[in-house]
Design an enzyme around this catalytic site. Structure first.
Site, PDB file in Angstrom:
ATOM      1  N   HIS A 220       0.859  -1.192   0.000  1.00  0.00           N
ATOM      2  CA  HIS A 220       0.000   0.000   0.000  1.00  0.00           C
ATOM      3  C   HIS A 220       0.894   1.241   0.000  1.00  0.00           C
ATOM      4  CE1 HIS A 220      -3.435   2.546   0.725  1.00  0.00           C
ATOM      5  NE2 HIS A 220      -2.849   3.056   1.807  1.00  0.00           N
TER       6      HIS A 220
ATOM      7  N   LYS B 289      -0.474  10.973   1.239  1.00  0.00           N
ATOM      8  CA  LYS B 289       0.386  10.350   0.225  1.00  0.00           C
ATOM      9  C   LYS B 289      -0.027  10.759  -1.193  1.00  0.00           C
ATOM     10  CE  LYS B 289      -0.551   6.176   1.589  1.00  0.00           C
ATOM     11  NZ  LYS B 289      -1.429   6.527   2.738  1.00  0.00           N
TER      12      LYS B 289
ATOM     13  N   ASP C  46      -1.934   3.922  -4.587  1.00  0.00           N
ATOM     14  CA  ASP C  46      -2.672   3.107  -3.631  1.00  0.00           C
ATOM     15  C   ASP C  46      -2.143   1.678  -3.526  1.00  0.00           C
ATOM     16  OD1 ASP C  46      -4.618   2.779  -1.648  1.00  0.00           O
ATOM     17  OD2 ASP C  46      -5.969   1.810  -3.069  1.00  0.00           O
TER      18      ASP C  46
ATOM     19  N   ARG D 133      18.014  15.431  12.622  1.00  0.00           N
ATOM     20  CA  ARG D 133      18.102  16.746  11.978  1.00  0.00           C
ATOM     21  C   ARG D 133      19.334  16.886  11.094  1.00  0.00           C
ATOM     22  NH1 ARG D 133      16.706  21.443  16.209  1.00  0.00           N
ATOM     23  NH2 ARG D 133      16.645  22.555  14.209  1.00  0.00           N
TER      24      ARG D 133
END
Length: 329
Positions: free
Chosen positions: A147, A168, A186, A253
């Site tokens: 998916h 998404k 999908d 980071r």
């Protein structure tokens, strides 16, 4: 091994185009078109037609090129068919003749009695072998349905994953609007090719280039953006995981440490992107794609940054020690 039975008829019916086309047609033994192909490999049966059946790889597709065809012509001239009859005592998937060579009627009769399909192609042996092995490797490859959304960004295949509703499809739509290409939305089918390459495509060709966007609903990317905005298949080279921003979580980071994920036994880079209002996720993914390409060329920005910082610290520390001595004028 393929996850379904793949027959000789399936091989003939493959929708292949241009450099993948096999140009196959059945010229005999049609009753055996339902025979399964269980091994993604070929065998050149010169030894068998000469009467040598030790280690005969009869489970494979039998390919008759110019050498085998020339020897068959010799057997036909001499009226010798014993070795051919013995060869067809083995349950072979099919026999394929290249260079448009049509075997003698005796060969046809023996094949018909054995219910073994005889196929013909106008391609040369080397060209046909390369095409067929490429196709069989894809058909018999390990596969997994995932998916997510698969897009091509700056030539890099990126699989976007995340929980439902995280954005998404909306992110992919913005990337398409910025000139990148959609592979599948999908439901993405991943195939492992040659043991180390992950190829992604839509699990359903009919709906593969459609997208579901909350609000407008189902949209057709090809009709909206044109054929430049789509691609049928693409290697998966980076996985991007979108997740809701968690203020209690410590996010990386610097990016000095590479993160990976394993799909079908292949390890590929993975990037987690926290999502919150105000963050431009598509441009972050574009930057990640360019940064990943730089890494593949040997330049790692975060590690280079760390090295420069360490050099600066060492240089500054050395200067402080030097100027801290009493005897320095």
């Amino acid at each position: 091994m393929a996850d379904r039975v793949f027959t000789v008829l399936d091989l003939i019916d493959l929708d292949l185009k241009e450099h993948n086309s096999l140009n196959l047609r059945c010229i005999g033994g049609r009753k055996g078109l339902g025979r399964s192909i269980d091994i993604p490999d070929l065998n050149r049966p010169m030894g068998a037609i000469m009467g040598f059946f030790e280690d005969f790889a009869y489970q494979r597709i039998q390919l008759f090129g110019r050498g085998e065809a020339a020897f068959l012509r010799r057997l036909e001239t001499e009226g010798k068919t014993d070795t051919i009859k013995e060869m067809f005592n083995y349950t072979m998937p099919c026999c394929i003749f290249t260079h448009n060579y049509t075997p003698h009627k005796d060969f046809f009769e023996i094949a018909e009695n054995a219910r073994c399909p005889i196929l013909l192609t106008d391609l040369g042996s080397a060209d046909f072998t390369a095409r067929l092995m490429r196709i069989l490797s894809r058909i018999f490859s390990l596969r997994q349905v995932i998916h997510g959304v698969l897009v091509e960004v700056y030539g890099l295949g990126i699989l976007i994953q995340g929980d439902s509703g995280v954005g998404k499809s909306e992110t992919a739509l913005e990337l398409i609007h910025r000139g990148h290409r959609l592979v599948a939305d999908d439901v993405v089918e991943i195939n492992c090719i040659y043991g180390n390459i992950l190829m992604g495509a839509g699990a359903n060709k009919i709906i593969g280039h459609h997208m579901e966007i909350r609000g407008p609903g189902i949209i057709n990317i090809t009709h909206l953006f044109g054929v430049r905005a789509i691609r049928d298949r693409k290697e998966v080279q980076l996985v991007v995981e979108l997740e809701e921003w968690d203020s209690d979580k410590n996010y990386d980071r610097l990016g000095a440490e590479d993160h990976t994920v394993e799909l079908l036994g292949v390890t590929i880079p993975r990037l987690t992107i926290p999502v919150k209002p105000g963050r431009n996720i598509p441009i972050i993914i574009e930057t990640a794609a360019m940064n990943e390409r730089l890494k593949s060329m040997g330049y790692h920005a975060a590690r280079e940054f760390n090295k420069n910082i360490l050099k600066w610290i060492e240089s500054d520390a050395a200067r402080s020690v030097f100027f801290g001595h009493d005897d320095v004028i």
